[in-house]
Design a protein around this motif. Structure first.
Motif, mmCIF file in Angstrom:
data_model
loop_
_atom_site.group_PDB
_atom_site.id
_atom_site.type_symbol
_atom_site.label_atom_id
_atom_site.label_comp_id
_atom_site.label_asym_id
_atom_site.label_seq_id
_atom_site.Cartn_x
_atom_site.Cartn_y
_atom_site.Cartn_z
ATOM 1 N N TYR A 1 1.453 17.473 27.076
ATOM 2 C CA TYR A 1 1.102 17.377 25.661
ATOM 3 C C TYR A 1 2.388 17.462 24.858
ATOM 4 C CZ TYR A 1 2.093 22.343 25.123
ATOM 5 O OH TYR A 1 2.728 23.558 25.101
ATOM 6 N N SER A 2 2.373 16.925 23.666
ATOM 7 C CA SER A 2 3.489 17.073 22.739
ATOM 8 C C SER A 2 2.936 17.090 21.324
ATOM 9 C CB SER A 2 4.502 15.934 22.909
ATOM 10 O OG SER A 2 3.894 14.677 22.644
ATOM 11 N N LEU A 3 3.731 17.594 20.417
ATOM 12 C CA LEU A 3 3.286 17.757 19.039
ATOM 13 C C LEU A 3 3.621 16.539 18.199
ATOM 14 C CD1 LEU A 3 4.300 21.478 18.724
ATOM 15 C CD2 LEU A 3 2.004 20.604 18.385
ATOM 16 N N GLY A 4 2.666 16.171 17.348
ATOM 17 C CA GLY A 4 2.845 15.085 16.407
ATOM 18 C C GLY A 4 2.282 15.503 15.059
ATOM 19 N N LEU A 5 2.026 14.537 14.204
ATOM 20 C CA LEU A 5 1.490 14.804 12.873
ATOM 21 C C LEU A 5 0.045 14.347 12.817
ATOM 22 C CD1 LEU A 5 2.377 15.852 10.027
ATOM 23 C CD2 LEU A 5 2.609 13.446 9.387
ATOM 24 N N LEU A 6 -0.870 15.288 12.790
ATOM 25 C CA LEU A 6 -2.292 14.971 12.677
ATOM 26 C C LEU A 6 -2.638 14.872 11.193
ATOM 27 C CD1 LEU A 6 -5.038 16.652 14.849
ATOM 28 C CD2 LEU A 6 -5.499 15.912 12.524
ATOM 29 N N TYR A 7 -3.356 13.820 10.820
ATOM 30 C CA TYR A 7 -3.616 13.615 9.387
ATOM 31 C C TYR A 7 -5.011 13.065 9.153
ATOM 32 C CZ TYR A 7 -2.332 8.720 10.408
ATOM 33 O OH TYR A 7 -2.258 7.450 10.927
ATOM 34 N N ASN A 8 -5.485 13.262 7.922
ATOM 35 C CA ASN A 8 -6.811 12.815 7.520
ATOM 36 C C ASN A 8 -6.706 11.413 6.904
ATOM 37 O OD1 ASN A 8 -9.178 12.377 5.797
ATOM 38 N ND2 ASN A 8 -9.704 14.484 6.312
ATOM 39 N N ARG A 9 -7.186 10.431 7.636
ATOM 40 C CA ARG A 9 -7.083 9.040 7.185
ATOM 41 C C ARG A 9 -7.897 8.799 5.909
ATOM 42 N NH1 ARG A 9 -5.534 5.036 10.771
ATOM 43 N NH2 ARG A 9 -7.158 3.657 9.943
ATOM 44 N N THR A 10 -9.005 9.484 5.785
ATOM 45 C CA THR A 10 -9.835 9.316 4.592
ATOM 46 C C THR A 10 -9.102 9.793 3.345
ATOM 47 O OG1 THR A 10 -11.847 9.582 5.902
ATOM 48 C CG2 THR A 10 -12.038 9.916 3.528
ATOM 49 N N LEU A 11 -8.451 10.955 3.439
ATOM 50 C CA LEU A 11 -7.684 11.465 2.303
ATOM 51 C C LEU A 11 -6.466 10.587 2.023
ATOM 52 C CD1 LEU A 11 -7.774 15.348 2.830
ATOM 53 C CD2 LEU A 11 -9.138 13.966 1.251
ATOM 54 N N PHE A 12 -5.854 10.049 3.066
ATOM 55 C CA PHE A 12 -4.737 9.128 2.851
ATOM 56 C C PHE A 12 -5.184 7.948 2.000
ATOM 57 C CE2 PHE A 12 -0.725 9.423 5.502
ATOM 58 C CZ PHE A 12 -0.770 10.794 5.618
ATOM 59 N N THR A 13 -6.325 7.378 2.349
ATOM 60 C CA THR A 13 -6.825 6.220 1.608
ATOM 61 C C THR A 13 -7.126 6.589 0.158
ATOM 62 O OG1 THR A 13 -7.760 5.258 3.629
ATOM 63 C CG2 THR A 13 -8.628 4.459 1.529
ATOM 64 N N LYS A 14 -7.785 7.723 -0.041
ATOM 65 C CA LYS A 14 -8.122 8.164 -1.403
ATOM 66 C C LYS A 14 -6.872 8.409 -2.241
ATOM 67 C CE LYS A 14 -12.599 10.311 -0.366
ATOM 68 N NZ LYS A 14 -13.359 11.595 -0.335
ATOM 69 N N ALA A 15 -5.792 8.854 -1.585
ATOM 70 C CA ALA A 15 -4.554 9.161 -2.296
ATOM 71 C C ALA A 15 -3.642 7.943 -2.461
ATOM 72 C CB ALA A 15 -3.806 10.273 -1.570
ATOM 73 N N GLY A 16 -4.100 6.777 -2.007
ATOM 74 C CA GLY A 16 -3.297 5.571 -2.136
ATOM 75 C C GLY A 16 -2.230 5.432 -1.077
ATOM 76 N N LEU A 17 -2.381 6.155 0.032
ATOM 77 C CA LEU A 17 -1.442 6.080 1.144
ATOM 78 C C LEU A 17 -2.005 5.169 2.237
ATOM 79 C CD1 LEU A 17 -0.768 9.912 1.286
ATOM 80 C CD2 LEU A 17 0.874 8.193 0.472
ATOM 81 N N ASP A 18 -1.136 4.612 3.037
ATOM 82 C CA ASP A 18 -1.560 3.721 4.117
ATOM 83 C C ASP A 18 -1.930 4.556 5.348
ATOM 84 O OD1 ASP A 18 -1.933 1.837 6.079
ATOM 85 O OD2 ASP A 18 0.056 0.906 5.886
ATOM 86 N N PRO A 19 -3.200 4.593 5.738
ATOM 87 C CA PRO A 19 -3.606 5.414 6.883
ATOM 88 C C PRO A 19 -3.069 4.917 8.217
ATOM 89 C CG PRO A 19 -5.438 4.063 6.148
ATOM 90 C CD PRO A 19 -4.347 3.893 5.127
ATOM 91 N N ASN A 20 -2.561 3.678 8.238
ATOM 92 C CA ASN A 20 -1.981 3.145 9.471
ATOM 93 C C ASN A 20 -0.470 3.353 9.535
ATOM 94 O OD1 ASN A 20 -4.492 2.078 10.434
ATOM 95 N ND2 ASN A 20 -4.266 0.390 8.970
ATOM 96 N N ASN A 21 0.081 4.021 8.521
ATOM 97 C CA ASN A 21 1.529 4.212 8.445
ATOM 98 C C ASN A 21 1.825 5.654 8.034
ATOM 99 O OD1 ASN A 21 4.284 3.616 8.413
ATOM 100 N ND2 ASN A 21 4.223 2.905 6.294
ATOM 101 N N PRO A 22 1.670 6.601 8.951
ATOM 102 C CA PRO A 22 1.888 8.005 8.609
ATOM 103 C C PRO A 22 3.354 8.288 8.297
ATOM 104 C CG PRO A 22 1.612 7.759 10.974
ATOM 105 C CD PRO A 22 1.281 6.429 10.366
ATOM 106 N N PRO A 23 3.643 9.391 7.623
ATOM 107 C CA PRO A 23 5.027 9.725 7.257
ATOM 108 C C PRO A 23 5.957 9.760 8.463
ATOM 109 C CG PRO A 23 3.479 11.168 6.125
ATOM 110 C CD PRO A 23 2.672 10.385 7.117
ATOM 111 N N LYS A 24 7.147 9.211 8.271
ATOM 112 C CA LYS A 24 8.135 9.157 9.355
ATOM 113 C C LYS A 24 9.226 10.205 9.212
ATOM 114 C CE LYS A 24 7.553 4.204 10.343
ATOM 115 N NZ LYS A 24 6.397 4.022 9.439
ATOM 116 N N THR A 25 9.384 10.743 8.015
ATOM 117 C CA THR A 25 10.394 11.767 7.766
ATOM 118 C C THR A 25 9.730 12.947 7.066
ATOM 119 O OG1 THR A 25 10.997 10.980 5.557
ATOM 120 C CG2 THR A 25 12.107 9.937 7.441
ATOM 121 N N TRP A 26 10.439 14.075 7.007
ATOM 122 C CA TRP A 26 9.881 15.228 6.297
ATOM 123 C C TRP A 26 9.866 14.984 4.786
ATOM 124 C CZ3 TRP A 26 6.815 18.365 8.512
ATOM 125 C CH2 TRP A 26 6.948 18.633 9.879
#
Length: 450
Positions: free
Chosen positions: A152-177
């Motif tokens: 196992y390894s750690l990644g960034l788990l995110y809510n795709r529904t909230l991404f969409t509501k916030a105008g973010l691309d759910p298929n393109n999660p953040p790449k930097t901090w």
């Protein structure tokens, strides 16, 4: 961090009461008069986990049918550092035994496990195990002492529904901090109690996440100088981790006022639809769905931001230092029959799908080449989760170096909880002072490592 805190029990906490004398374990004097090789190996799930318990026994029966000269005897227990040496010396250690990824290097250094290098060439599938994972079970000289089973390894788990509501691309999660900070602000702006980003700071989970976030920047919690371990986090990278969290908490107000969170808290928040992102392993998804009423379709998994390293772990098996060549070969036959066997992916996935377990999560992934292709095909055939939601994580996995936990990890994490707590609960927290104090404490802990 111990896997009981990271994920569900995967069926390898072992049941007491298996009818086997401890004198039947170990160095090879227990062979029956019929010429069969008796192989003791831990791994039998408890009877309370009826499906996985029976699945294990069914696989033992199939293996014995295909290998009539080998008798497999599953026994209770797993590798316990506190009792390991006594069991080895007393002839009570299993021939093949379960370890976490944090165990092998210490056992190899103490010469408490068998060198299996000259036997693995007889099992070609071993050559398809990822080199970075094989290093976990290899000595400094390249000799091999065991095989991995899951990772196992750690990644960034995110809510795709909230991404969409916030105008973010759910298929393109953040790449930097920096991207995480920006996305968290947009998600928090949705209001109604929505939190953009969550993090831990209690019960050793804060130190665990500090370690993961430091690794993502290419840093280390501890480094070995000669024969001595030293703390390595009181630097620009350690400060960056804490400053990022402090800024998100107090300047952006994107982390919410509820803090001092521990393991279950973020999963529950994600399941409730009120959390945008947090650092996690893929198996958190199943827990969120099963225990906290989430929906697989709502979640995505991306690589750890920055991607200069990721905290990783897993499970595998090593061999008793007293095991005979016959038992080592029998053990490798068993492990490559089931645990490390691309030919069984399809059958296992079919069984998992039939027993309502998730198929198609992006980990475990221990193989390369043809074996990896077989796993991908079997996962696609029986997938009951939206694999496309985890595509960013899967695509980046091979390019991100894996790093294991520091020595005496739980003690170190307990110390590192404190700076995590302070920056998330005190807007005036002094990061330099927090890191300097933690460094002194961690160095005292590391001084006890042998």
């Amino acid at each position: 961090m111990t896997r009981s805190r990271l994920r569900r029990a995967v069926g390898f906490l072992l049941v007491a009461g298996v009818g086997l004398s401890l004198t039947a374990c170990g160095g090879g004097s227990d062979e029956p008069s019929d010429g069969k090789i008796t192989l003791t190996i831990n791994g039998l799930p408890p009877a309370t986990e009826a499906a996985t318990h029976q699945r294990f026994l069914d696989n033992v029966a199939e293996f014995e049918r295909l290998n009539p000269d080998i008798k497999v005897k599953p026994v209770e227990g797993k590798m316990d550092p506190k009792t390991f040496s006594a069991k080895l010396a007393g002839g009570q250690l299993e021939d093949v035994f379960y370890v976490y990824f944090t165990d092998p290097q210490s056992l190899i250094a103490k010469r408490q496990v068998a060198d299996i290098s000259k036997y693995v060439s007889e099992f070609p599938v071993v050559q398809q195990v990822r080199p970075d994972i094989m290093k976990v079970f290899s000595g400094p000289d390249g000799k091999v002492y065991g095989l991995p089973y899951k990772n196992y390894s750690l990644g960034l788990l995110y809510n795709r529904t909230l991404f969409t509501k916030a105008g973010l691309d759910p298929n393109n999660p953040p790449k930097t901090w920096a991207d995480v900070r920006t996305a968290a602000q947009k998600i928090a702006a949705l209001g109604n109690g929505t939190v953009g980003y969550g993090d831990y700071s209690k019960s050793n989970t804060g130190g665990w996440h500090f370690t993961a976030e430091l690794y993502s920047l290419g840093g280390d919690v501890a480094v070995k100088e000669g024969d001595t371990w030293k703390a390595a986090f009181n630097n620009a990278q350690g400060k960056q981790v804490l400053q990022q969290l402090k800024d998100m908490r107090w300047t952006d107000n994107s982390m919410g006022s509820r803090q001092l969170l521990e393991w279950a808290d973020l999963l529950q928040m994600m399941g409730s639809g009120k959390l945008g992102m947090y650092v996690a392993t893929a198996d958190n998804l199943q827990t969120i769905v099963n225990q906290y009423k989430g929906n697989f379709a709502d979640y995505g998994l991306g690589p750890i931001p920055e991607g200069k390293g990721t905290l990783a772990g897993g499970e595998g098996y090593m061999f008793n230092a007293k095991a005979s060549p016959e038992k080592i070969r029998a053990g490798l036959k068993w492990l490559t029959f089931w645990f490390t066997s691309p030919d069984r992916f399809e059958a296992e996935n079919k069984w998992m799908a039939e027993t309502k377990q998730p198929v198609g999560l992006p980990e475990p992934q221990i193989f390369t080449g043809e074996a990896a292709a077989k796993q991908a095909a079997a996962d696609k055939k029986y997938a009951n989760v939206p694999q496309e939601n985890y595509a960013p994580f899967a695509a980046a996995a091979s390019s991100i170096p894996i790093k294991l936990e520091p020595p005496n990890a739980q003690q170190v994490y307990a110390v590192l909880d404190v700076p995590m707590q302070k920056v998330l609960t005190d807007r005036n927290a002094n990061i330099d002072a927090l890191l300097a104090d933690a460094e002194k404490q961690v160095n005292s802990i590391l001084a006890t490592v042998k």
